[in-house]
Design a protein around this motif. Structure first.
Motif, PDB file in Angstrom:
ATOM      1  N   ASN A   1      78.598  70.466  84.053  1.00 35.20           N
ATOM      2  CA  ASN A   1      78.868  69.653  85.229  1.00 35.20           C
ATOM      3  C   ASN A   1      77.563  69.214  85.901  1.00 35.20           C
ATOM      4  O   ASN A   1      77.372  68.031  86.222  1.00 35.20           O
ATOM      5  CB  ASN A   1      79.723  70.468  86.201  1.00 35.20           C
ATOM      6  CG  ASN A   1      80.114  69.695  87.444  1.00 35.20           C
ATOM      7  OD1 ASN A   1      80.313  68.490  87.420  1.00 35.20           O
ATOM      8  ND2 ASN A   1      80.206  70.401  88.552  1.00 35.20           N
ATOM      9  N   PHE A   2      76.648  70.151  86.097  1.00 34.55           N
ATOM     10  CA  PHE A   2      75.362  69.839  86.717  1.00 34.55           C
ATOM     11  C   PHE A   2      74.532  68.888  85.858  1.00 34.55           C
ATOM     12  O   PHE A   2      73.918  67.941  86.355  1.00 34.55           O
ATOM     13  CB  PHE A   2      74.564  71.122  86.966  1.00 34.55           C
ATOM     14  CG  PHE A   2      74.979  71.877  88.189  1.00 34.55           C
ATOM     15  CD1 PHE A   2      75.295  71.216  89.361  1.00 34.55           C
ATOM     16  CD2 PHE A   2      75.055  73.261  88.169  1.00 34.55           C
ATOM     17  CE1 PHE A   2      75.682  71.923  90.499  1.00 34.55           C
ATOM     18  CE2 PHE A   2      75.442  73.968  89.303  1.00 34.55           C
ATOM     19  CZ  PHE A   2      75.749  73.294  90.464  1.00 34.55           C
ATOM     20  N   LEU A   3      74.493  69.145  84.547  1.00 33.53           N
ATOM     21  CA  LEU A   3      73.668  68.324  83.665  1.00 33.53           C
ATOM     22  C   LEU A   3      74.158  66.882  83.596  1.00 33.53           C
ATOM     23  O   LEU A   3      73.355  65.944  83.553  1.00 33.53           O
ATOM     24  CB  LEU A   3      73.637  68.929  82.259  1.00 33.53           C
ATOM     25  CG  LEU A   3      72.615  70.036  82.032  1.00 33.53           C
ATOM     26  CD1 LEU A   3      72.790  70.662  80.658  1.00 33.53           C
ATOM     27  CD2 LEU A   3      71.190  69.497  82.171  1.00 33.53           C
TER      28      LEU A   3
ATOM     29  N   VAL B   1      83.322  68.140  93.597  1.00 32.28           N
ATOM     30  CA  VAL B   1      83.300  66.895  94.374  1.00 32.28           C
ATOM     31  C   VAL B   1      81.878  66.365  94.552  1.00 32.28           C
ATOM     32  O   VAL B   1      81.631  65.165  94.373  1.00 32.28           O
ATOM     33  CB  VAL B   1      83.964  67.107  95.752  1.00 32.28           C
ATOM     34  CG1 VAL B   1      83.796  65.874  96.621  1.00 32.28           C
ATOM     35  CG2 VAL B   1      85.444  67.444  95.582  1.00 32.28           C
ATOM     36  N   VAL B   2      80.934  67.240  94.894  1.00 32.62           N
ATOM     37  CA  VAL B   2      79.558  66.782  95.143  1.00 32.62           C
ATOM     38  C   VAL B   2      78.938  66.160  93.894  1.00 32.62           C
ATOM     39  O   VAL B   2      78.416  65.042  93.960  1.00 32.62           O
ATOM     40  CB  VAL B   2      78.692  67.947  95.686  1.00 32.62           C
ATOM     41  CG1 VAL B   2      77.230  67.515  95.788  1.00 32.62           C
ATOM     42  CG2 VAL B   2      79.200  68.387  97.061  1.00 32.62           C
ATOM     43  N   PRO B   3      78.955  66.826  92.719  1.00 30.93           N
ATOM     44  CA  PRO B   3      78.417  66.172  91.523  1.00 30.93           C
ATOM     45  C   PRO B   3      79.152  64.890  91.151  1.00 30.93           C
ATOM     46  O   PRO B   3      78.523  63.907  90.748  1.00 30.93           O
ATOM     47  CB  PRO B   3      78.582  67.235  90.431  1.00 30.93           C
ATOM     48  CG  PRO B   3      78.596  68.525  91.161  1.00 30.93           C
ATOM     49  CD  PRO B   3      79.308  68.228  92.440  1.00 30.93           C
ATOM     50  N   MET B   4      80.481  64.905  91.270  1.00 32.64           N
ATOM     51  CA  MET B   4      81.250  63.702  90.936  1.00 32.64           C
ATOM     52  C   MET B   4      80.885  62.557  91.865  1.00 32.64           C
ATOM     53  O   MET B   4      80.775  61.399  91.433  1.00 32.64           O
ATOM     54  CB  MET B   4      82.751  64.008  91.041  1.00 32.64           C
ATOM     55  CG  MET B   4      83.633  62.948  90.415  1.00 32.64           C
ATOM     56  SD  MET B   4      83.377  62.843  88.644  1.00 32.64           S
ATOM     57  CE  MET B   4      84.312  61.359  88.262  1.00 32.64           C
ATOM     58  N   THR B   5      80.687  62.856  93.153  1.00 31.45           N
ATOM     59  CA  THR B   5      80.259  61.829  94.111  1.00 31.45           C
ATOM     60  C   THR B   5      78.894  61.283  93.725  1.00 31.45           C
ATOM     61  O   THR B   5      78.640  60.073  93.804  1.00 31.45           O
ATOM     62  CB  THR B   5      80.212  62.412  95.537  1.00 31.45           C
ATOM     63  OG1 THR B   5      81.500  62.940  95.873  1.00 31.45           O
ATOM     64  CG2 THR B   5      79.816  61.343  96.543  1.00 31.45           C
ATOM     65  N   GLY B   6      77.991  62.188  93.293  1.00 28.89           N
ATOM     66  CA  GLY B   6      76.667  61.750  92.851  1.00 28.89           C
ATOM     67  C   GLY B   6      76.739  60.843  91.646  1.00 28.89           C
ATOM     68  O   GLY B   6      76.001  59.844  91.560  1.00 28.89           O
ATOM     69  N   ILE B   7      77.617  61.152  90.698  1.00 29.60           N
ATOM     70  CA  ILE B   7      77.778  60.305  89.512  1.00 29.60           C
ATOM     71  C   ILE B   7      78.328  58.934  89.889  1.00 29.60           C
ATOM     72  O   ILE B   7      77.834  57.892  89.433  1.00 29.60           O
ATOM     73  CB  ILE B   7      78.698  60.997  88.483  1.00 29.60           C
ATOM     74  CG1 ILE B   7      78.011  62.235  87.913  1.00 29.60           C
ATOM     75  CG2 ILE B   7      79.075  60.043  87.358  1.00 29.60           C
ATOM     76  CD1 ILE B   7      78.886  63.081  87.007  1.00 29.60           C
ATOM     77  N   LEU B   8      79.350  58.919  90.762  1.00 31.80           N
ATOM     78  CA  LEU B   8      79.940  57.637  91.190  1.00 31.80           C
ATOM     79  C   LEU B   8      78.931  56.792  91.952  1.00 31.80           C
ATOM     80  O   LEU B   8      78.850  55.565  91.742  1.00 31.80           O
ATOM     81  CB  LEU B   8      81.179  57.903  92.055  1.00 31.80           C
ATOM     82  CG  LEU B   8      82.385  58.522  91.336  1.00 31.80           C
ATOM     83  CD1 LEU B   8      83.489  58.854  92.338  1.00 31.80           C
ATOM     84  CD2 LEU B   8      82.917  57.568  90.266  1.00 31.80           C
ATOM     85  N   PHE B   9      78.135  57.432  92.826  1.00 33.71           N
ATOM     86  CA  PHE B   9      77.111  56.687  93.572  1.00 33.71           C
ATOM     87  C   PHE B   9      76.071  56.109  92.616  1.00 33.71           C
ATOM     88  O   PHE B   9      75.671  54.937  92.738  1.00 33.71           O
ATOM     89  CB  PHE B   9      76.441  57.603  94.594  1.00 33.71           C
ATOM     90  CG  PHE B   9      75.246  56.967  95.258  1.00 33.71           C
ATOM     91  CD1 PHE B   9      75.411  56.036  96.273  1.00 33.71           C
ATOM     92  CD2 PHE B   9      73.954  57.290  94.846  1.00 33.71           C
ATOM     93  CE1 PHE B   9      74.305  55.437  96.878  1.00 33.71           C
ATOM     94  CE2 PHE B   9      72.853  56.711  95.439  1.00 33.71           C
ATOM     95  CZ  PHE B   9      73.021  55.770  96.458  1.00 33.71           C
TER      96      PHE B   9
END
Length: 331
Positions: A112-114, A208-216
């Motif tokens: 997830n992090f990577l 949520v935080v990583p997914m938000t980062g990917i979407l941004f």
């Protein structure tokens, strides 16, 4: 059943993949072949990246880490499944079960992090190309991976400490084919409110935080691509981002499928299929997605295999290059 402390529970019982004895050889062969393909495919990508100086860039550094995580991820479940199918035994010890939970959570969290870090890398490369080498310097790349390991290892350790406080009934049957945190909480005899609060809080933050980062990152990437006038630059950007998007969709799609299907109290064929997609199929497909869609990786794999055909001297050269690369990242 009488509730006993975990120290009195010698074994858990796992749900078999199938009760049909005629299917056991087929299941064994299927899982063994998928495991070997996954390990070999990801190992080839790691070797190709380490042996080719053209691929000593942040993007491929993260890709080699992802391949390593995929090997570890599938190794937490499939070897035990193979032993269970071959021996036709549903038992798993308490220590083995908690160990499987720890490593499964760790490697799933690291993937997830990577994937988030790789999205950030593509965002910097496409939206800030002139500052790419300054921003994504070797020290930052190593720090991002190291911090990810530290965070997820501590989170997984807290899960295990909280699990260790629970009690289970004698002969507890886990409604799953491997030890998974949410399923263990369902069969515990003691109060699991603390475990549930921590699990849902961490899952929300680390999901949520990583997914938000990917979407941004990809919203900014798409915006930059639309402003590009060069069709060649657009095509190259789409090629590198396309592979990552495929892996992200596969990982999060199957991951959400697992937790949506496991919302009930009983296991179902749909839950089993979703779990197999998440734990086995996704790590197996990742190397194919990156190698088939990436000309640089395909070229490096071709050169690696051609060198391997001429003798073992390439192994010494690879070891030397690997040591130099590690020193370069650390200095």
């Amino acid at each position: 059943m009488e509730a006993e402390n975990h120290t009195c529970v010698p074994r858990f019982l796992l749900l078999p993949l199938s009760e049909d004895p005629d299917l056991q050889p087929i299941l064994f062969g299927l899982f063994l072949s998928m495991y070997l393909v996954t390990v070999l495919g990801n190992l080839l990508i790691i070797l190709a990246i380490c042996s080719d100086s053209h691929l000593h860039t942040p993007m491929y550094f993260f890709l080699s880490n992802l391949s390593f995580i995929d090997i570890c991820f599938i190794s937490t479940t499939v070897p035990k499944i193979l032993v269970k199918v071959q021996a036709q035994n549903k038992d798993i010890s308490y220590i083995e079960c908690l160990t499987q939970v720890y490593f499964f959570n760790t490697f799933a969290g690291m993937e997830n992090f990577l994937l988030t870090i790789m999205a950030f890398d593509r965002f910097v490369a496409i939206c800030h190309p002139l500052n790419y080498t300054v921003i994504m310097n070797p020290q930052l790349c190593v720090l991002l991976v190291l911090m990810s390991w530290i965070i997820i290892c501590w989170v997984s350790l807290v899960h295990i400490v909280l699990l260790n406080r629970l009690t289970f009934s004698t002969g507890t049957e886990i409604p799953h084919f491997f030890c998974e945190l949410a399923q263990l909480l369902k069969v515990a005899s003691s109060d699991t409110i603390t475990n549930a609060i921590f699990m849902y809080t961490v899952t929300s933050l680390l999901g949520v935080v990583p997914m938000t980062g990917i979407l941004f990152s990809y919203s900014q990437i798409v915006s930059s691509l639309l402003r590009m006038s060069s069709s060649v630059a657009k095509s190259k950007a789409f090629s590198t981002c396309g592979s990552h998007l495929c892996v992200v969709s596969l990982f999060y799609g199957t991951g959400f499928g697992v937790y949506l299907n496991s919302a009930g109290t009983q296991s179902s064929p749909r839950t089993m299929i979703a779990s197999m997609m998440y734990t086995v199929v996704t790590p197996m497909l990742n190397p194919f997605i990156y190698s088939l869609r990436n000309k640089d990786v395909k070229g490096a794999l071709g050169r690696l295999l051609s060198r391997a055909a001429f003798g073992p001297s390439w192994i010494t050269d690879l070891r030397t290059k690997w040591k130099l690369q590690i020193l370069k990242l650390l200095l």
